[in-house]
Design an enzyme around this catalytic site. Structure first.
Site, short mmCIF file in Angstrom:
data_model
loop_
_atom_site.label_atom_id
_atom_site.label_comp_id
_atom_site.label_asym_id
_atom_site.label_seq_id
_atom_site.Cartn_x
_atom_site.Cartn_y
_atom_site.Cartn_z
N PRO A 36 35.66 47.71 109.43
CA PRO A 36 34.44 48.44 109.77
C PRO A 36 33.96 48.11 111.19
O PRO A 36 33.52 47.00 111.48
CB PRO A 36 33.43 47.96 108.74
CG PRO A 36 34.24 47.50 107.59
CD PRO A 36 35.48 46.92 108.23
N GLU A 37 34.08 49.09 112.05
CA GLU A 37 33.38 49.04 113.33
C GLU A 37 32.36 50.17 113.27
O GLU A 37 32.04 50.66 112.20
CB GLU A 37 34.37 49.19 114.49
CG GLU A 37 35.37 48.04 114.57
CD GLU A 37 36.25 48.09 115.81
OE1 GLU A 37 35.80 48.60 116.84
OE2 GLU A 37 37.40 47.62 115.74
N LYS A 67 26.95 47.69 114.05
CA LYS A 67 27.66 47.58 112.77
C LYS A 67 26.71 47.20 111.64
O LYS A 67 27.17 46.87 110.54
CB LYS A 67 28.78 46.54 112.88
CG LYS A 67 29.74 46.81 114.03
CD LYS A 67 30.69 45.65 114.22
CE LYS A 67 31.26 45.66 115.62
NZ LYS A 67 31.98 44.41 115.93
N ARG A 109 37.12 39.92 101.32
CA ARG A 109 37.13 38.67 102.09
C ARG A 109 35.76 38.06 102.31
O ARG A 109 35.63 37.05 102.99
CB ARG A 109 37.85 38.91 103.42
CG ARG A 109 39.29 39.27 103.16
CD ARG A 109 40.15 39.37 104.39
NE ARG A 109 41.38 40.05 104.01
CZ ARG A 109 42.35 40.38 104.84
NH1 ARG A 109 42.23 40.09 106.10
NH2 ARG A 109 43.41 40.98 104.41
N ARG A 116 39.60 37.21 120.55
CA ARG A 116 40.24 38.20 119.70
C ARG A 116 41.60 38.58 120.24
O ARG A 116 41.81 38.61 121.46
CB ARG A 116 39.37 39.46 119.61
CG ARG A 116 38.07 39.24 118.91
CD ARG A 116 38.30 39.04 117.42
NE ARG A 116 37.15 38.45 116.76
CZ ARG A 116 37.10 37.18 116.34
NH1 ARG A 116 38.12 36.38 116.52
NH2 ARG A 116 36.04 36.72 115.74
#
Length: 262
Positions: free
Chosen positions: A2-3, A60, A124, A252
């Site tokens: 999800p962005e 987000k 998660r 990242r």
DNA sequence: ATTGTGGCCTGCCCGC
DNA sequence: TGCGGGCAGGCCACAA
């Protein structure tokens, strides 16, 4: 994962299906998922009997305004969180997330008085629920950022350009995949100091960031970028065929084309 | 304030 | 076939 595009789809789902329905029960089986000192009893007391009047999004973060005007529920989806209302899904599969739907992955849910259910499925457990989230800590939303706002957000930073784009306090909604896509489209090296951009490069970045957000939203998710399938060992730039480089930037995994991203 | 790092979470995938 | 290590990244705590 999800962005901004996925969370916007969740927002629309909530707007279409969750507003105006009285909450009858709160199902919060995972204490970890409640943030900001919240517990199941408190969130139950706060929400039972209330209805949502609006579904908003900043970056987000999905925001559900409760009636009365004094309470906002904030939903964060982390990397693998999905929103379902009455078993309606807003997006297809999520990259990096299991495709299945297991009951034990329901981390938070609201039962409506009409029997319907809003639930967050998050294998998660990187998402969370918070009451009255600090909205002011988020920067301007990437879907609507103006050229001047984007420039102001990055022009004085010594951090790598990509790191600055990922910083939700300055620009909200850009995640790892959209950052790589926008910088690839704009032809900018993600490692460049943010403050090193020329006026022409600022204009290019704004144009391509907005276009990337719009395109990926239209296509159905942050994983639908033109660069995405090439982000793998041996991958080549679909523009010029150069072998893509990989490094950690802004904490990242980052892929970029050394030939046209300068 | 800025910037960077590490840890959290857990399923999946690869190599052995 | 099972096993273990590495990997994915949004977010936060923490350090300097």
């Amino acid at each position: 994962m999800p962005e901004l595009p996925e969370v916007e789809a969740y927002r629309r789902l909530a707007e279409e299906r969750a507003l105006g329905r009285p909450v009858a029960a709160v199902i919060a089986p995972d204490a970890w998922y409640l943030k900001g000192g919240l517990d199941a009893a408190a969130v139950t007391a706060a929400l039972v009997g209330r209805r949502f009047t609006d579904a908003r999004r900043i970056g987000k973060l999905l925001l559900l305004d409760a009636d009365g005007g004094d309470l906002v529920v904030g939903l964060r989806f982390g990397m693998t969180g999905r929103l379902l209302v009455d078993e309606n899904d807003a997006v297809g599969e999520l990259l990096y997330s299991p495709k299945t739907d297991r009951p034990e992955w329901d981390r938070f849910a609201l039962r409506f008085a009409d029997g319907g259910l809003l639930r967050m499925q998050d294998p998660r457990r990187l998402g969370g629920v918070i009451l009255d989230p600090p909205e002011a800590r988020l920067g301007v939303d990437a879907a609507s950022v103006t050229p001047a706002q984007l420039r102001a957000a990055i022009e004085r930073s010594a951090a790598p350009l990509k790191a600055r784009l990922l910083d939700q306090a300055h620009v909200a909604g850009v995640g790892n995949l959209i950052a790589d896509e926008a910088l690839w489209r704009a032809g900018l090296d993600p490692r460049r100091p943010a403050k090193s951009l020329t006026p022409a490069e600022h204009r290019r970045l704004h144009k391509h960031l907005r276009a990337a957000v719009a395109d990926l939203s239209e296509r159905g998710g942050s994983h639908t970028g033109d660069l995405r399938i090439h982000r793998a060992p041996g991958g080549r730039c679909p523009k010029d065929g150069a072998e893509l480089q990989r490094a950690t930037v802004g904490g990242r995994t980052t892929w970029w084309c050394p030939k046209h991203q300068r």
